[in-house]
Design a protein around this motif. Structure first.
Motif, PDB file in Angstrom:
ATOM      1  N   ASN A 212       1.141  -0.930  -0.122  1.00 45.66           N
ATOM      2  CA  ASN A 212       0.071   0.345   0.280  1.00 45.66           C
ATOM      3  C   ASN A 212       0.758   1.781  -0.058  1.00 45.66           C
ATOM      4  O   ASN A 212       2.031   1.194   0.812  1.00 45.66           O
ATOM      5  N   GLU A 213       0.174   2.403  -1.069  1.00 47.09           N
ATOM      6  CA  GLU A 213       1.562   3.564  -0.823  1.00 47.09           C
ATOM      7  C   GLU A 213       2.501   3.512  -0.830  1.00 47.09           C
ATOM      8  O   GLU A 213       3.104   4.120   0.830  1.00 47.09           O
ATOM      9  N   GLU A 327      -8.071   2.703  -4.324  1.00 43.47           N
ATOM     10  CA  GLU A 327      -8.647   3.799  -3.363  1.00 43.47           C
ATOM     11  C   GLU A 327      -8.533   5.779  -3.764  1.00 43.47           C
ATOM     12  O   GLU A 327      -8.010   5.667  -4.669  1.00 43.47           O
TER      13      GLU A 327
HETATM   14  C1  LIG Z   1       3.875  11.126   2.094  1.00 46.21           C
HETATM   15  N1  LIG Z   1       3.206  10.292   2.005  1.00 46.21           N
HETATM   16  C2  LIG Z   1       4.344   9.115   2.250  1.00 46.21           C
HETATM   17  C3  LIG Z   1       1.937  10.640   2.186  1.00 46.21           C
HETATM   18  C4  LIG Z   1       1.273  11.838   1.852  1.00 46.21           C
HETATM   19  C5  LIG Z   1      -0.212  11.898   2.330  1.00 46.21           C
HETATM   20  C6  LIG Z   1      -0.883  10.005   1.678  1.00 46.21           C
HETATM   21  C7  LIG Z   1      -2.231   9.799   1.346  1.00 46.21           C
HETATM   22  O1  LIG Z   1      -3.118  10.461   2.288  1.00 46.21           O
HETATM   23  N2  LIG Z   1      -3.148   9.080   1.219  1.00 46.21           N
HETATM   24  C8  LIG Z   1      -4.289   8.733   0.870  1.00 46.21           C
HETATM   25  C9  LIG Z   1      -4.272   7.419   2.140  1.00 46.21           C
HETATM   26  N3  LIG Z   1      -4.822   6.896   1.884  1.00 46.21           N
HETATM   27  C10 LIG Z   1      -4.597   5.750   3.380  1.00 46.21           C
HETATM   28  C11 LIG Z   1      -5.216   4.138   3.207  1.00 46.21           C
HETATM   29  O2  LIG Z   1      -3.595   3.801   2.254  1.00 46.21           O
HETATM   30  C12 LIG Z   1      -5.849   6.852   3.947  1.00 46.21           C
HETATM   31  O3  LIG Z   1      -5.171   6.247   5.657  1.00 46.21           O
HETATM   32  C13 LIG Z   1      -4.911   7.937   3.441  1.00 46.21           C
HETATM   33  O4  LIG Z   1      -5.726   8.990   3.639  1.00 46.21           O
HETATM   34  C14 LIG Z   1      -0.383   8.947   1.153  1.00 46.21           C
HETATM   35  C15 LIG Z   1       1.343   9.125   2.147  1.00 46.21           C
END
Ligand SMILES: CN(C)c1ccc(C(=O)NC[C@H]2N[C@H](CO)[C@@H](O)[C@@H]2O)cc1
Length: 460
Positions: A212-213, A327
């Motif tokens: 994830n991310e 997402e």
């Molecule tokens: C600085 N970095 C690396 C960063 C900043 C912001 C997000 C984000 O908003 N992500 C969006 C959504 N995804 C997660 C779950 O996967 C949620 O908690 C966030 O709202 C990710 C990474």
């Protein structure tokens, strides 16, 4: 505010990261994804569902706490979901190096069974945010968190947690940017292979969303994606294919920048099964900063959506991958929020991409009310859609004004199966012969199996 500080810091990172890619990173790529996930009958699938669930990130046993089988039933009946992105935690899977907790996988399997009984495919997501609990995030186990004792206090906004010294160091060791911990990525790849060995023959599991991310720590976005991230995806794919040559493997780009429409530098992953999917996320920066989908922010967000469509389609095309938006989501109380949800629905319909909403957790973002009915946002998600198509979808448009869904597709004469639509209520169809099933909400339509077919479904 601290969100503006975050935006400034990240914006500068992006500008430097993006500019290195042949100008500002925009790649031509309009048009539809070249591939689809298909079912056992060979039909192209369009996947809609929810992320379940953020509560698993902090749950001691690693599975969702604010969700149950009754909700899964409602996902099928009220939302017409045919997929769920189910959050896994590496900390729960591998509590000690090389030791896997089978009881955890048993708990995951009990959820998979809930979805299997309702024909909802499960995309298993190895979820992390801010690396893991040892640095105030979620995901990685403590033994894999090499923070070198540097500080990583929890932050508000939470995203600043990614740039804390201890977290940056943990990521730098994981990606072996430091050269001191080459073993960590091997553990990650083998942990995925252990999951795949468990579910390889389970028809309810669609596949695996490898990370994830992803965040590169000290590495700038594009070198991170082209180097260590693509390397990890290739290594993990190789390990998985030793035990599972069937399931789809989905890869995600870096979050920062690509969530907002910048191009990804991911390399194509080699897969003997040729089943690599692309699962980016979509979070336009104005919404991340707490604004709504109105006025000048709406125009900025629309530009983000167009850029995201082009860059995502280009990356998917490089991999010949189906696209699933893994997402997207927002606070439904923000002005214009429901219009944003509709805009993303139109965008992913245009791309013939799947879409999985973040998330099923109780919050202002949720599709559920406190008494487990559809919220206003949930009502927008519960729009009619073609779930399975015996050919290649060419046009898929839902018009809420006329309550009409139009599907145009190039029929595949080798696919002997009807078109399957999910509808929130009964509808009629032209262009084919429809059979409505009230209980499942499915409209099954028989149509000629050659040439280009046009089906128009209108809710009564
Ligand atoms: C600085 N970095 C690396 C960063 C900043 C912001 C997000 C984000 O908003 N992500 C969006 C959504 N995804 C997660 C779950 O996967 C949620 O908690 C966030 O709202 C990710 C990474």
């Amino acid at each position: 505010s601290s969100r503006l500080v975050l935006a400034g810091a990240l914006g500068l990172t992006l500008a430097l990261g993006a500019y290195t890619l042949d100008g500002w990173g925009r790649e031509a790529g309009n048009g539809v994804a070249p591939r689809f996930v298909t079912d056992a009958q060979g039909r192209s699938l369009i996947l809609h569902g929810l992320n379940t669930q953020s509560s698993a990130k902090s749950a001691p046993d690693g599975v969702p706490t604010a969700y149950d089988e009754e909700f899964v039933e409602a996902e099928r009946d009220l939302l017409g979901s045919n997929v769920v992105r189910f959050l896994l935690q590496w900390r729960s899977l591998e509590p000690a190096p090389g030791r896997y907790d089978e009881a955890y996988l048993d708990r995951v399997d009990s959820w998979v069974r809930w979805y299997a009984e309702r024909d909802i495919l499960v995309l298993l997501d190895m979820h992390q945010d801010i690396y893991g609990p040892a640095v105030n995030g979620n995901g990685a186990p403590a033994w894999a968190t090499k923070d070198d004792g540097l500080p990583a206090p929890a932050q508000d906004p939470w995203e600043l947690g990614y740039v804390q010294p201890g977290t940056m160091r943990a990521f730098d060791h994981f990606w072996n940017t430091t050269g001191e911990h080459p073993e960590l990525r091997g553990h990650y790849a083998r942990a995925w292979a252990h999951v795949a060995k468990r579910f390889a023959d389970d028809p309810a599991v669609l596949g695996y969303d490898l990370m994830n991310e992803p965040w590169g720590g000290s590495l700038p976005g594009l070198p991170f994606e082209r180097g260590p991230l693509s390397d990890l995806y290739q290594r993990t794919t190789d390990e998985i294919r030793k035990v599972d040559r069937n399931k789809w493997i989905f890869v995600e780009p870096r979050a920062v920048g690509v969530n907002w429409g910048l191009a990804s530098g991911l390399r194509p992953i080699e897969d003997p099964a040729e089943k690599i999917g692309y699962a980016p996320h979509l979070y336009p920066l104005p919404l991340d900063l707490g604004n709504g989908y109105t006025g000048s922010d709406r125009a900025r967000i629309d530009r983000t959506l167009n850029a995201w469509r082009d860059t995502v389609t280009a990356t998917a095309r490089r991999q010949n991958a189906p696209i699933v938006l893994g997402e997207y989501g927002l606070d439904a109380t923000k002005p214009g929020a429901l219009d944003f949800v509709d805009a993303v629905s139109r965008l992913t319909d245009e791309m013939h991409a799947g879409r999985i909403y973040w998330s099923s957790d109780p919050s202002d973002w949720s599709p559920w009310t406190a008494d487990r009915k559809l919220s206003a946002l949930g009502g927008r998600l519960a729009a009619p859609y073609p779930r399975a198509v015996p050919g290649t979808p060419l046009t898929n448009t839902w018009d809420p004004e006329t309550r009409t869904l139009k599907l145009v597709y190039a029929a595949d004469p080798d696919v002997k199966a009807p078109v399957e639509f999910w509808l929130p209520s009964e509808g009629t169809v032209t262009g084919g012969t429809g059979t409505w099933d009230e209980e499942s909400g499915l409209l099954t339509v028989e149509a000629p199996a050659t040439g280009t077919q046009t089906l128009t479904v209108t809710l009564k």
